[in-house]
Write an enzyme that holds these catalytic residues in place. Sequence first.
Site: not given
Length: 115
Positions: A6, A8-10
């Site tokens: 993902n 958007r996930c750090t």
Amino acid sequence: MEIWHNPRCTKSRQTLALITDAGVDPTVRRYLDDPPSADELRDVLGLLDAQPWDLVRYGEQVARDLDLRKRPRVDPDGWIDLLVAHPRLIERPIVIDGDRAIIGRPPTNVQPLLP
């Protein structure tokens, strides 16, 4: 090697960076756009030696809406169906390499898979 990613996930981005920095060019599967099937989840759960409820992101709104913390942990197929229907619930990232898989939380968990 494949990463269920993902962007958007750090943690997912950090894990992907560790993999590519090690010289590996993984297949990047944006699992929210291309969710795994029930059979794929069963395969990955087998590689992880985990149960479906072990992959659930209980902090997600959908998990709270479905009150998953209180759901009995007895029906693996029912939980897999939930993950298929709501891929946002799947812990990320998952890195698969042949007959091994690791959840990249923390990202350094993937070190055993790297050359």
